[in-house]
Design a protein around this motif. Structure first.
Motif, PDB file in Angstrom:
ATOM      1  N   TYR A 222       0.841  -1.202   0.000  1.00 48.46           N
ATOM      2  CA  TYR A 222       0.000   0.000   0.000  1.00 48.46           C
ATOM      3  C   TYR A 222       0.876   1.251   0.000  1.00 48.46           C
ATOM      4  N   ASN A 223       1.886   1.248   0.870  1.00 50.48           N
ATOM      5  CA  ASN A 223       2.748   2.425   0.971  1.00 50.48           C
ATOM      6  C   ASN A 223       3.732   2.544  -0.186  1.00 50.48           C
ATOM      7  N   GLN A 224       3.807   1.525  -1.025  1.00 50.19           N
ATOM      8  CA  GLN A 224       4.584   1.619  -2.257  1.00 50.19           C
ATOM      9  C   GLN A 224       3.781   2.258  -3.396  1.00 50.19           C
ATOM     10  N   TRP A 225       2.442   2.295  -3.213  1.00 50.15           N
ATOM     11  CA  TRP A 225       1.573   2.867  -4.243  1.00 50.15           C
ATOM     12  C   TRP A 225       0.912   4.174  -3.803  1.00 50.15           C
ATOM     13  N   MET A 226       0.446   4.243  -2.574  1.00 44.93           N
ATOM     14  CA  MET A 226      -0.261   5.414  -2.042  1.00 44.93           C
ATOM     15  C   MET A 226      -1.395   5.857  -2.986  1.00 44.93           C
ATOM     16  N   PRO A 227      -2.460   5.062  -3.079  1.00 46.14           N
ATOM     17  CA  PRO A 227      -3.550   5.391  -4.011  1.00 46.14           C
ATOM     18  C   PRO A 227      -4.273   6.682  -3.630  1.00 46.14           C
ATOM     19  N   HIS A 228      -4.980   7.233  -4.602  1.00 43.58           N
ATOM     20  CA  HIS A 228      -5.773   8.441  -4.385  1.00 43.58           C
ATOM     21  C   HIS A 228      -7.170   8.119  -3.869  1.00 43.58           C
ATOM     22  N   VAL A 229      -7.670   6.943  -4.245  1.00 43.73           N
ATOM     23  CA  VAL A 229      -9.002   6.500  -3.821  1.00 43.73           C
ATOM     24  C   VAL A 229      -8.889   5.050  -3.378  1.00 43.73           C
ATOM     25  N   HIS A 230      -9.483   4.734  -2.223  1.00 43.37           N
ATOM     26  CA  HIS A 230      -9.462   3.355  -1.741  1.00 43.37           C
ATOM     27  C   HIS A 230     -10.851   2.962  -1.265  1.00 43.37           C
ATOM     28  N   VAL A 231     -11.343   1.832  -1.776  1.00 38.21           N
ATOM     29  CA  VAL A 231     -12.656   1.325  -1.368  1.00 38.21           C
ATOM     30  C   VAL A 231     -12.485  -0.015  -0.670  1.00 38.21           C
ATOM     31  N   ASP A 232     -13.146  -0.161   0.464  1.00 31.43           N
ATOM     32  CA  ASP A 232     -13.137  -1.405   1.232  1.00 31.43           C
ATOM     33  C   ASP A 232     -14.545  -1.983   1.161  1.00 31.43           C
ATOM     34  N   PHE A 233     -14.695  -3.142   0.514  1.00 35.13           N
ATOM     35  CA  PHE A 233     -16.026  -3.723   0.264  1.00 35.13           C
ATOM     36  C   PHE A 233     -16.414  -4.679   1.398  1.00 35.13           C
ATOM     37  N   HIS A 234     -17.634  -4.500   1.906  1.00 35.27           N
ATOM     38  CA  HIS A 234     -18.126  -5.269   3.055  1.00 35.27           C
ATOM     39  C   HIS A 234     -19.558  -5.749   2.827  1.00 35.27           C
ATOM     40  N   GLU A 235     -20.027  -6.543   3.791  1.00 33.27           N
ATOM     41  CA  GLU A 235     -21.450  -6.879   3.896  1.00 33.27           C
ATOM     42  C   GLU A 235     -21.909  -6.652   5.323  1.00 33.27           C
ATOM     43  N   GLN A 236     -23.123  -6.173   5.469  1.00 35.53           N
ATOM     44  CA  GLN A 236     -23.757  -6.024   6.768  1.00 35.53           C
ATOM     45  C   GLN A 236     -24.933  -7.001   6.848  1.00 35.53           C
ATOM     46  N   GLY A 237     -25.754  -6.870   7.882  1.00 38.78           N
ATOM     47  CA  GLY A 237     -26.891  -7.766   8.027  1.00 38.78           C
ATOM     48  C   GLY A 237     -27.814  -7.726   6.819  1.00 38.78           C
ATOM     49  N   HIS A 238     -28.429  -8.866   6.501  1.00 39.37           N
ATOM     50  CA  HIS A 238     -29.171  -8.982   5.242  1.00 39.37           C
ATOM     51  C   HIS A 238     -30.428  -8.127   5.194  1.00 39.37           C
ATOM     52  N   ASN A 239     -30.881  -7.613   6.320  1.00 41.80           N
ATOM     53  CA  ASN A 239     -32.069  -6.755   6.304  1.00 41.80           C
ATOM     54  C   ASN A 239     -31.742  -5.279   6.110  1.00 41.80           C
ATOM     55  N   HIS A 240     -30.474  -4.979   5.866  1.00 38.88           N
ATOM     56  CA  HIS A 240     -30.074  -3.601   5.599  1.00 38.88           C
ATOM     57  C   HIS A 240     -29.860  -3.409   4.109  1.00 38.88           C
ATOM     58  N   PRO A 241     -30.243  -2.255   3.564  1.00 38.23           N
ATOM     59  CA  PRO A 241     -29.916  -1.967   2.166  1.00 38.23           C
ATOM     60  C   PRO A 241     -28.441  -1.588   2.032  1.00 38.23           C
ATOM     61  N   ALA A 304      -5.723   9.416   0.926  1.00 31.45           N
ATOM     62  CA  ALA A 304      -6.676   8.914  -0.066  1.00 31.45           C
ATOM     63  C   ALA A 304      -8.103   9.350   0.282  1.00 31.45           C
ATOM     64  N   ILE A 305      -8.984   9.115  -0.658  1.00 26.13           N
ATOM     65  CA  ILE A 305     -10.416   9.171  -0.370  1.00 26.13           C
ATOM     66  C   ILE A 305     -10.770   7.749   0.046  1.00 26.13           C
ATOM     67  N   GLY A 306     -10.830   7.502   1.355  1.00 19.79           N
ATOM     68  CA  GLY A 306     -11.067   6.162   1.867  1.00 19.79           C
ATOM     69  C   GLY A 306     -12.533   5.942   2.168  1.00 19.79           C
ATOM     70  N   MET A 307     -13.077   4.820   1.716  1.00 23.03           N
ATOM     71  CA  MET A 307     -14.518   4.573   1.863  1.00 23.03           C
ATOM     72  C   MET A 307     -14.824   3.121   2.162  1.00 23.03           C
ATOM     73  N   THR A 308     -15.892   2.925   2.917  1.00 21.18           N
ATOM     74  CA  THR A 308     -16.477   1.600   3.128  1.00 21.18           C
ATOM     75  C   THR A 308     -17.759   1.498   2.315  1.00 21.18           C
ATOM     76  N   TYR A 309     -17.919   0.395   1.595  1.00 17.62           N
ATOM     77  CA  TYR A 309     -19.181   0.084   0.922  1.00 17.62           C
ATOM     78  C   TYR A 309     -19.748  -1.169   1.588  1.00 17.62           C
ATOM     79  N   GLU A 310     -20.983  -1.090   2.038  1.00 19.14           N
ATOM     80  CA  GLU A 310     -21.608  -2.180   2.794  1.00 19.14           C
ATOM     81  C   GLU A 310     -22.874  -2.658   2.084  1.00 19.14           C
ATOM     82  N   GLN A 311     -22.827  -3.900   1.643  1.00 18.86           N
ATOM     83  CA  GLN A 311     -23.982  -4.551   1.028  1.00 18.86           C
ATOM     84  C   GLN A 311     -24.697  -5.403   2.074  1.00 18.86           C
TER      85      GLN A 311
END
Length: 841
Positions: A222-241, A304-311
Motif C-alpha cells: 500500500y505504501n509503495q503505491w499510495m492510491p488516491h481513492v481506496h474502497v473497502d467492500f463489506h457486507e452487513q446484516g441482510h435486512n439492511h440496504p 486517499a479518499i477512503g470509503m467503506t461500501y456495505e452490502q
C-alpha cells in the motif's frame, strides 16, 4: 511446404491465440457468478488468467497467509500507461513526498479496490472477478476510456483463510436448491465463523497496528503505491440496504475539505446507478471516519479518499428479507460490481483534480500541518525494547523519525503527568514531527486528546500508542527537525571468560518473557526474584531472571547455551560470581522463586469470544513461541484438569459454565491450579460459590449503587423516543483509556510501573476482592483519553481492574479489562504473561 507441417503450424497458432483469449468469469469457471461461492485458489487462477491474456494487466503475489494461501493483487491501466507503470508509481510517491526527486506534471489517478477483508462477507470477491473482467476487457469502450488516465489496483481477497472457511462451510451445508429461511443451518455458521483470519483477528481493525501477517504484507505494498481513492467492500446484516459514501459523523477533524467533498461526489455517482435500478441505499449513517485502523480511515489519514461500501448480506446464495423478498448472491455481487465501476468512473472523470488535491494534501502536510502539536518526543530513557517496538512500527508506516541535532529546552504535554510543563529534549531522544507525508496519521495516533464531534461512534475512541507502551514522552507545539538518523544501541554483550555462579537478566518487557519461554523449553531452570536486589554492583528490579549453575548441571554446554540464546534474542547478560547479594535476598532465598514450566490450556469454541481466543492463541504461538493446548467448550467438562497448570478463560458468554462445572474448577484451583479469567468471562464467576468476585465489595456499596440507578431511571423516564440512542450511551464506554493504580510489588505486575494505562472496552464493574487488588480505579476518574458515558464512568469508582485470589494451593487471576485487546497494547501483554508464568510460583 509439407501439408502436415502446415497443419501443425496452423494448429500451434490457433492454440496460442486461444490461450491469449480473455475469458469471462463464466467461461473460465464454468458457472455464472452468483450460482455458488468460488474457492480462493480458483479466484487466484482467474486473476492469473486475465493477467496472462492481456498485456496491460500485471499480477502480483505480495504475501502469504498463516494457512499458506497467496495474497495477490493486479494492476490494470491502458496499454500506454502500462509501459510507464513504474514511472507512474514513483511519480505519485514524489507528489506525496515519500521518495526523492521532483514529480513531473503527468497526472494519473490511482484507485485501489479491496475485497473481502471479512471472510464471511463473501460476495465481494465474486464481484471483484466481474469488475476485473469489465475493466480489462478491450471490447468495453467505456472502461478503456477511464483507464487512459487511471490506474486500478484490485485485491480480490484480503482474508483468504477466513473466506475459504466460510466458503467450505456453505458448500458443505448449503441446501439444494438454496433455502431462503434465515433459520436454516446454511445461514448460521458454527464458531468461529468466517469473519476473521486464521488467528481469529478482525483484519479490518488491524490496518494501523499491523499485528497480522496479512496486514503487514498489505501495508508494505500500500505504501509503495499510495492510491488516491481506496474502497473497502463489506457486507452487513441482510435486512439492511446498501451503504456507500459519504460516511457518517464523526469525521476526525484532520480530514480535509476535499476528502469530504469527493466522498459526496462519489456517493452521488453511485446513487445515479442505484436510482436507475430502484435499489435501496443509505449514506451518512453508522459508518464513521474516526478510528484510524479501518480500511477506510487508514487510507484517509494517508491522503486517499477512503470509503467503506456495505452490502446487505453475510448469508448464503439467497435469503428472505424481512420485507419477504429474496436477496441473492447475484444481487449482492451486482451491487458491489456497480459501485466499484462507478467509483473508477467518477475518479477518471475528475482525475486532474483528484491528483491535484492529493498533491495539495501532502504539500500541506509538509509545509502547513493542521494539528496543534508539531513534534513528539520519546525519551531515550525508555526501555530499549520499547524504543525498538515503536520505531519498527513507525518504519511499517513510513514515518520519519530520528534524533535532534542539539539539545533543547521546550514546553509541552507530558503523557505521564497529563499536564503541560517544561521539557528538556536531548540528542539521544527520538523525535518525529508532523512536517512529513504521514502528518495526519501521526496526529490521529499520537495526539493527547482527539476531538470527538459526536459520541455515537462505530468503534473505540482511544488508541494512543504512547499509553499502549507506557512511554515517557511529550507532545510539543513547536517544530523540532531531525538532525541525525536514529541509532538503536544493541545489548552490550561481550564473551564471558569465566564460569559465573549465576546469570542474571532483567525482566521488563515481552521480549524478556519470550526469552524466559525459550529458556524453560530448553530445559534450563530459571528463578525469579520477588524483591529488588543488588549483585556485582548492579541493581535489579522485581522479576529479574536468575539462572544458577546449580540445578542446571544436566544442560550440555550450559554456559554457551545461555550466552548464545541471550545474544540471539538481544538480551543483556549480567553475571555474578556468588549467590551472596550486596542488598536484597540471596539467590537461595525463598524470595527467589523457581519458575516451573506451566502446562497451559485455553478455553476454545462456542460461547467464547473468537476474537479474545485468537488474541491469546496468536500471542502464545507467534510472540512467546510457547505451547498452548486449546480445550473445546463442548468437551472440557470431561477433561481431567489435573493435566494442566493453567486454564485461561477468554472473553465470552458461558451458559455451559454451570454450578457443577464451577465446583470442578474450584476444586482444581484449590489443588494447585491457576485460573485466569478475562473480561466478559468474569460474569460466569461473579457472585458464585467458591469465588470472591462480586459487583460490589459490600452491601452498603451495593445499596448506594442501586439507589443511584433508581434515581437515574426516574430522571430518564420521559426521554423522547428519538433521543433513546443518546440516552443509552451515557451507560456506555466507547473504548477509553484509564489510568490504573498498580501494585507492582505483586508478581502479576512485575515489569510494569505503578501506573498502568488500561484500554477499557466494557462497562464491567467489580468490587475489591478478598485477595490482592493489584490494579484498581481509585475514586471517580475520568478517562485519560476517549469517550465514557457519565453513568458508566461514575459506576467504576473504586473498582477492581486486575486482581489475584488465593484459593487453597492455587490462584485465580481476574483481568476485568482485556489486556490483549487486538494485541497492540504492549504493556497489557505483560499482565497475561505474568499471570501465566509468575503468579503463584
Amino acid at each position: 511446404m509439407n501439408k502436415y507441417f502446415l497443419l501443425f503450424i496452423v494448429t500451434i497458432v490457433s492454440l496460442n491465440l486461444q490461450a491469449q483469449k480473455l475469458l469471462s468469469p463464466k467461461e473460465f469457471l464454468g458457472y455464472e457468478l452468483g450460482d455458488r461461492f468460488t474457492r480462493h485458489h480458483r479466484v487466484v487462477e482467474y486473476y492469473k488468467h486475465v493477467a496472462d491474456a492481456l498485456p496491460n494487466v500485471e499480477f502480483y503475489q505480495y504475501g502469504e497467509t498463516y494457512e499458506h494461501r497467496p495474497l495477490i493483487y493486479v494492476v490494470i491501466t491502458s496499454p500506454e500507461n502500462f509501459q510507464n507503470l513504474e514511472q507512474i508509481r514513483l511519480n505519485n510517491l514524489r507528489k506525496a513526498g515519500m521518495t526523492e526527486g521532483s514529480p513531473s506534471a503527468d497526472k494519473k489517478a490511482i484507485v485501489w479496490l479491496s475485497y473481502n477483508v471479512h471472510g464471511n462477507e463473501a460476495n465481494s470477491t465474486e464481484a471483484s472477478m466481474q469488475t476485473l473482467y469489465e475493466l480489462s476487457n478491450p471490447q468495453n469502450k467505456k472502461t478503456q476510456e477511464w483507464l487512459k488516465n487511471t490506474v486500478v489496483i484490485l485485491d480480490p481477497c484480503l482474508n483468504p483463510d477466513g473466506r475459504d472457511r466460510y466458503t467450505n462451510f456453505y458448500n458443505q451445508y448449503g441446501n439444494v436448491p438454496p433455502n431462503g429461511d434465515e433459520d436454516s443451518h446454511e445461514h448460521n455458521e458454527p464458531w468461529p465463523r468466517g469473519r476473521s483470519n486464521h488467528y481469529m483477528f478482525d483484519l479490518n481493525r488491524d490496518w494501523a497496528w499491523g499485528t497480522q501477517t496479512e496486514t503487514q504484507a498489505r501495508l508494505k505494498v500500500y505504501n509503495q503505491w499510495m492510491p488516491h481513492v481506496h474502497v473497502d467492500f463489506h457486507e452487513q446484516g441482510h435486512n439492511h440496504p446498501y451503504f456507500f459514501a459519504p460516511a457518517a459523523e464523526p469525521f476526525h477533524e484532520i480530514i480535509s475539505k476535499w476528502q469530504r467533498e469527493f466522498q459526496v461526489m462519489i456517493g452521488k455517482n453511485n446513487a445515479k446507478y442505484f436510482d436507475e435500478q430502484g435499489w435501496l441505499y443509505f449514506t451518512k449513517e453508522v459508518f464513521d471516519l474516526y478510528y484510524p485502523s479501518y480500511g477506510d480511515t487508514y487510507p484517509t489519514y494517508s491522503g486517499a479518499i477512503g470509503m467503506t461500501y456495505e452490502q446487505g448480506g453475510q448469508t448464503g446464495i439467497t435469503v428472505t428479507t424481512r420485507e419477504g423478498d429474496p436477496l441473492t448472491l447475484k444481487d449482492r455481487l451486482t451491487h458491489h460490481h456497480t459501485t466499484g465501476l462507478s467509483t473508477v468512473e467518477i475518479t477518471a472523470l475528475n482525475y486532474t483534480r483528484v491528483v491535484d488535491e492529493f498533491e495539495k494534501y501532502f504539500r500541506d502536510n509538509l509545509n502547513n500541518p493542521v494539528a496543534p502539536y508539531k513534534t513528539y518526543v520519546i525519551k531515550a530513557s525508555n526501555h530499549p525494547d520499547k524504543l525498538e517496538q515503536i520505531t519498527k512500527w513507525m518504519d511499517t508506516h513510513s514515518i520519519k523519525y530520528g534524533h535532534p541535532a542539539a539539545g533543547k529546552a521546550s514546553r509541552g504535554f507530558d503523557y505521564q503527568t497529563q499536564s503541560t510543563g517544561n521539557v528538556s529534549v536531548s540528542t539521544d531522544d527520538i523525535i518525529f514531527n508532523i512536517y512529513q507525508p504521514k502528518s495526519r496519521f501521526i496526529t490521529a495516533v499520537f495526539e493527547p486528546q482527539s476531538k470527538l464531534p459526536d459520541s455515537l461512534t462505530y468503534d473505540i475512541t482511544a488508541w494512543n500508542l504512547i499509553y499502549a507502551n507506557n512511554l515517557k514522552a511529550y507532545a510539543l507545539p513547536e517544530r523540532i527537525n531531525i538532525g541525525k538518523a536514529y541509532e538503536l544501541k544493541p545489548a552490550d554483550n561481550t564473551t564471558i571468560a569465566s564460569k559465573p555462579y549465576a546469570y542474571i537478566f532483567n525482566y521488563q518487557g515481552v521480549k524478556d518473557v519470550a526469552f524466559l519461554s525459550t529458556l524453560i523449553q530448553r530445559g534450563i531452570k530459571v528463578r525469579s526474584a520477588l524483591l529488588p536486589f543488588k549483585s556485582n554492583g548492579q541493581n535489579f528490579d522485581r522479576g529479574a531472571l536468575i539462572i544458577t549453575r546449580r540445578n542446571n548441571e544436566k544442560i550440555n554446554d550450559f554456559d554457551n547455551t545461555v550466552q548464545s540464546l541471550a545474544k540471539e534474542m538481544g538480551r543483556k547478560i549480567y553475571t555474578s560470581p556468588t549467590g551472596f547479594v550486596e542488598s536484597g535476598k540471596d539467590f537461595g532465598s525463598s524470595s527467589v522463586n523457581y519458575v516451573k514450566a506451566p502446562n497451559v490450556a485455553l478455553l476454545f469454541g462456542e460461547e467464547t469470544s473468537s476474537l479474545s481466543v485468537g488474541e491469546i492463541w496468536y500471542f502464545f504461538e507467534q510472540q512467546l513461541h510457547y505451547p498452548i493446548t486449546t480445550l473445546g467448550t463442548d468437551y472440557i467438562k470431561y477433561v481431567p484438569l489435573s493435566k494442566y497448570d493453567v486454564l485461561i478463560v477468554p472473553e465470552g458468554y458461558y451458559s455451559s459454565i454451570d454450578e457443577k462445572f464451577l465446583e470442578k474448577i474450584s476444586g482444581w484451583v484449590a489443588a494447585g491450579g491457576k485460573l485466569i479469567v478475562v473480561g466478559s468471562g468474569l460474569n460466569s464467576f461473579s457472585d458464585k460459590k467458591g469465588f470472591s468476585l462480586k459487583p460490589y465489595t459490600n452491601d452498603d456499596e451495593k445499596e448506594k449503587a442501586e439507589k443511584k440507578q433508581k434515581e437515574l431511571s426516574q430522571q430518564q423516564a420521559l426521554v423522547r423516543y428519538e433521543d433513546a440512542e443518546r440516552k443509552e450511551i451515557s451507560n456506555f464506554i466507547g473504548g477509553a483509556i484509564y489510568r490504573v493504580t498498580l501494585d507492582n510489588s505483586h508478581p502479576l505486575a512485575f515489569g510494569l510501573s505503578s501506573t498502568y494505562y488500561s484500554l477499557k472496552t466494557n462497562e464491567l464493574r467489580f468490587g475489591y476482592i478478598d485477595g490482592w487488588n493489584v490494579g484498581v480505579l481509585k475514586g471517580n476518574q475520568k478517562p485519560v483519553q476517549g469517550f465514557a458515558g457519565k453513568n458508566a464512568n461514575e459506576k467504576l469508582a473504586n473498582s477492581l481492574v486486575f486482581g489475584v485470589e488465593r484459593k487453597g494451593r492455587g490462584n485465580i487471576v481476574y483481568l476485568v479489562d482485556n489486556p490483549m485487546f487486538r494485541c497492540f497494547w504492549e504493556d497489557g501483554k505483560m499482565l497475561l504473561s505474568n499471570a501465566v508464568f509468575l503468579v503463584g510460583q
